[in-house]
Design a protein around this motif. Structure first.
Motif, PDB file in Angstrom:
ATOM      1  N   ILE A   1       6.625   9.039 -11.822  1.00  0.00           N
ATOM      2  CA  ILE A   1       5.763   8.465 -12.869  1.00  0.00           C
ATOM      3  C   ILE A   1       4.646   9.439 -13.220  1.00  0.00           C
ATOM      4  O   ILE A   1       4.331   9.657 -14.401  1.00  0.00           O
ATOM      5  CB  ILE A   1       5.189   7.116 -12.395  1.00  0.00           C
ATOM      6  N   ALA A   2       4.031  10.023 -12.185  1.00  0.00           N
ATOM      7  CA  ALA A   2       2.963  11.000 -12.427  1.00  0.00           C
ATOM      8  C   ALA A   2       3.491  12.199 -13.210  1.00  0.00           C
ATOM      9  O   ALA A   2       2.823  12.710 -14.124  1.00  0.00           O
ATOM     10  CB  ALA A   2       2.370  11.457 -11.095  1.00  0.00           C
ATOM     11  N   LEU A   3       4.700  12.652 -12.870  1.00  0.00           N
ATOM     12  CA  LEU A   3       5.293  13.793 -13.559  1.00  0.00           C
ATOM     13  C   LEU A   3       5.567  13.481 -15.024  1.00  0.00           C
ATOM     14  O   LEU A   3       5.218  14.279 -15.913  1.00  0.00           O
ATOM     15  CB  LEU A   3       6.592  14.193 -12.860  1.00  0.00           C
ATOM     16  N   GLU A   4       6.187  12.333 -15.291  1.00  0.00           N
ATOM     17  CA  GLU A   4       6.519  11.967 -16.670  1.00  0.00           C
ATOM     18  C   GLU A   4       5.262  11.717 -17.500  1.00  0.00           C
ATOM     19  O   GLU A   4       5.225  12.018 -18.690  1.00  0.00           O
ATOM     20  CB  GLU A   4       7.413  10.718 -16.679  1.00  0.00           C
ATOM     21  N   THR A   5       4.228  11.162 -16.865  1.00  0.00           N
ATOM     22  CA  THR A   5       2.951  10.973 -17.581  1.00  0.00           C
ATOM     23  C   THR A   5       2.360  12.319 -17.965  1.00  0.00           C
ATOM     24  O   THR A   5       1.857  12.493 -19.076  1.00  0.00           O
ATOM     25  CB  THR A   5       1.963  10.189 -16.702  1.00  0.00           C
ATOM     26  N   GLY A   6       2.412  13.287 -17.039  1.00  0.00           N
ATOM     27  CA  GLY A   6       1.911  14.623 -17.329  1.00  0.00           C
ATOM     28  C   GLY A   6       2.680  15.308 -18.446  1.00  0.00           C
ATOM     29  O   GLY A   6       2.126  16.102 -19.203  1.00  0.00           O
ATOM     30  N   LYS A   7       3.961  14.992 -18.555  1.00  0.00           N
ATOM     31  CA  LYS A   7       4.800  15.559 -19.609  1.00  0.00           C
ATOM     32  C   LYS A   7       4.619  14.846 -20.940  1.00  0.00           C
ATOM     33  O   LYS A   7       5.137  15.291 -21.959  1.00  0.00           O
ATOM     34  CB  LYS A   7       6.271  15.506 -19.187  1.00  0.00           C
ATOM     35  N   GLY A   8       3.924  13.712 -20.916  1.00  0.00           N
ATOM     36  CA  GLY A   8       3.696  12.956 -22.141  1.00  0.00           C
ATOM     37  C   GLY A   8       4.785  11.961 -22.465  1.00  0.00           C
ATOM     38  O   GLY A   8       4.767  11.346 -23.540  1.00  0.00           O
ATOM     39  N   ASP A   9       5.742  11.764 -21.550  1.00  0.00           N
ATOM     40  CA  ASP A   9       6.817  10.808 -21.770  1.00  0.00           C
ATOM     41  C   ASP A   9       6.381   9.450 -21.224  1.00  0.00           C
ATOM     42  O   ASP A   9       6.813   9.007 -20.169  1.00  0.00           O
ATOM     43  CB  ASP A   9       8.101  11.281 -21.077  1.00  0.00           C
ATOM     44  N   PHE A  10       5.517   8.776 -21.984  1.00  0.00           N
ATOM     45  CA  PHE A  10       4.922   7.534 -21.502  1.00  0.00           C
ATOM     46  C   PHE A  10       5.936   6.399 -21.424  1.00  0.00           C
ATOM     47  O   PHE A  10       5.815   5.530 -20.565  1.00  0.00           O
ATOM     48  CB  PHE A  10       3.752   7.135 -22.400  1.00  0.00           C
ATOM     49  N   ALA A  11       6.909   6.403 -22.312  1.00  0.00           N
ATOM     50  CA  ALA A  11       7.915   5.340 -22.286  1.00  0.00           C
ATOM     51  C   ALA A  11       8.699   5.379 -20.975  1.00  0.00           C
ATOM     52  O   ALA A  11       8.878   4.356 -20.308  1.00  0.00           O
ATOM     53  CB  ALA A  11       8.853   5.476 -23.478  1.00  0.00           C
TER      54      ALA A  11
ATOM     55  N   ARG B   1       0.837  -1.208   0.000  1.00  0.00           N
ATOM     56  CA  ARG B   1       0.000   0.000   0.000  1.00  0.00           C
ATOM     57  C   ARG B   1       0.872   1.257   0.000  1.00  0.00           C
ATOM     58  O   ARG B   1       0.550   2.246  -0.671  1.00  0.00           O
ATOM     59  CB  ARG B   1      -0.906  -0.019   1.231  1.00  0.00           C
ATOM     60  N   ALA B   2       1.974   1.219   0.736  1.00  0.00           N
ATOM     61  CA  ALA B   2       2.811   2.412   0.891  1.00  0.00           C
ATOM     62  C   ALA B   2       3.657   2.688  -0.349  1.00  0.00           C
ATOM     63  O   ALA B   2       3.790   3.839  -0.771  1.00  0.00           O
ATOM     64  CB  ALA B   2       3.705   2.271   2.115  1.00  0.00           C
ATOM     65  N   ILE B   3       4.260   1.649  -0.929  1.00  0.00           N
ATOM     66  CA  ILE B   3       5.190   1.853  -2.038  1.00  0.00           C
ATOM     67  C   ILE B   3       4.481   2.401  -3.267  1.00  0.00           C
ATOM     68  O   ILE B   3       5.081   3.095  -4.084  1.00  0.00           O
ATOM     69  CB  ILE B   3       5.913   0.522  -2.386  1.00  0.00           C
ATOM     70  N   GLY B   4       3.181   2.112  -3.397  1.00  0.00           N
ATOM     71  CA  GLY B   4       2.435   2.593  -4.559  1.00  0.00           C
ATOM     72  C   GLY B   4       1.663   3.875  -4.306  1.00  0.00           C
ATOM     73  O   GLY B   4       0.913   4.325  -5.177  1.00  0.00           O
ATOM     74  N   GLU B   5       1.839   4.489  -3.150  1.00  0.00           N
ATOM     75  CA  GLU B   5       1.091   5.686  -2.794  1.00  0.00           C
ATOM     76  C   GLU B   5       1.628   6.902  -3.552  1.00  0.00           C
ATOM     77  O   GLU B   5       2.829   7.107  -3.673  1.00  0.00           O
ATOM     78  CB  GLU B   5       1.172   5.942  -1.289  1.00  0.00           C
ATOM     79  N   VAL B   6       0.707   7.728  -4.052  1.00  0.00           N
ATOM     80  CA  VAL B   6       1.113   8.923  -4.790  1.00  0.00           C
ATOM     81  C   VAL B   6       0.376  10.167  -4.326  1.00  0.00           C
ATOM     82  O   VAL B   6       0.985  11.248  -4.244  1.00  0.00           O
ATOM     83  CB  VAL B   6       0.910   8.714  -6.316  1.00  0.00           C
ATOM     84  N   GLY B   7      -0.920  10.060  -4.010  1.00  0.00           N
ATOM     85  CA  GLY B   7      -1.721  11.239  -3.679  1.00  0.00           C
ATOM     86  C   GLY B   7      -1.220  11.986  -2.462  1.00  0.00           C
ATOM     87  O   GLY B   7      -0.886  13.183  -2.534  1.00  0.00           O
TER      88      GLY B   7
END
Length: 234
Positions: free
Chosen positions: A192-202, A166-172
């Motif tokens: 991961i959230a930052l790179e997704t927002g930037k559009g760098d999905f890879a 539960r802890a390792i996957g927490e982001v909010g």
């Protein structure tokens, strides 16, 4: 499908090239999560065992509250911790906001009910088995609790692993109280959230694969150290 393949390639490349940013973020993620896990376990495991052994008024109410808190929204936890640690909050003088310590506090609040609830369920079944024996030996409450913790350590390990997952996957909550500051509070989930927002999905997928890998390695390491597979009790 192409993004997944590229993400896997990115993860492998980041690992084999010993990307310094990746290792820094990964180690910070592990340090924060494992610290929170140790603190939460020290609180939750004795609490869950005590609730299984001791009968007192409002015990059922406390158990119901712990079970209800298992579904506590992480963003709400983050918001409450943020308010408490902000400069206008009661603990603002400690200047802990946007630090790894604040992230640890948020994770402890999130996973303590999870570990306590699972520990209580496991210890309740074990107490039903040991009840007559421990009572006949005229043991103290602390001795009963320590006996259950020692003999039920594999069940408690399962509770700890649930808390770790539960802890390792927490982001909010981590994003709120940590701020996702580069080289300070950025961990794998917020990266991961930052790179997704930037559009760098890879790269985001690559970091995601690394996160999954860390979770698998930690689980295997804990099972190996506890010798569960050696005794045929995996």
């Amino acid at each position: 499908m192409f993004d997944i393949i590229e993400g896997l390639k990115a993860a492998i490349w980041l690992i084999i090239t010993f990307d310094p940013e990746l290792w820094e973020i990964s180690l910070r993620s592990l340090r924060v999560t494992l610290t929170a896990l140790v603190v939460a376990s020290l609180i939750a495991m004795p609490l869950g065992t005590y609730l299984a052994v001791q009968r007192f008024r409002y015990r059922r109410v406390i158990i119901a509250m712990i079970n209800a808190l298992m579904g506590l929204p992480p963003v709400v936890v983050g918001l409450v911790v943020y308010i408490l640690l902000s400069r206008s909050g009661p603990f603002g003088v400690l200047d802990l906001l946007f630090t790894p310590t604040a992230m640890i506090i948020a994770q402890v609040v999130i996973i303590t009910p999870v570990i306590a609830s699972i520990a209580h369920q496991s210890m309740r079944e074990l107490w039903a088995e040991y009840h007559d024996l421990l009572i006949s030996l005229n043991t103290t409450k602390s001795q009963r609790i320590m006996t259950l913790i020692r003999d039920g350590r594999r069940n408690l390990l399962t509770a700890a692993l649930a808390g770790f997952g539960r802890a390792i996957g927490e982001v909010g909550a981590i994003m709120i109280v940590g701020g996702n500051i580069d080289q300070v509070t950025r961990v794998l989930t917020t990266a991961i959230a930052l790179e997704t927002g930037k559009g760098d999905f890879a790269l985001a997928l690559g970091l995601g694969f690394v996160l999954i890998g860390i979770a698998v390695v930690v689980n295997i390491a804990i099972h190996t150290l506890s010798r569960t597979e050696r005794e045929g009790r995996w």
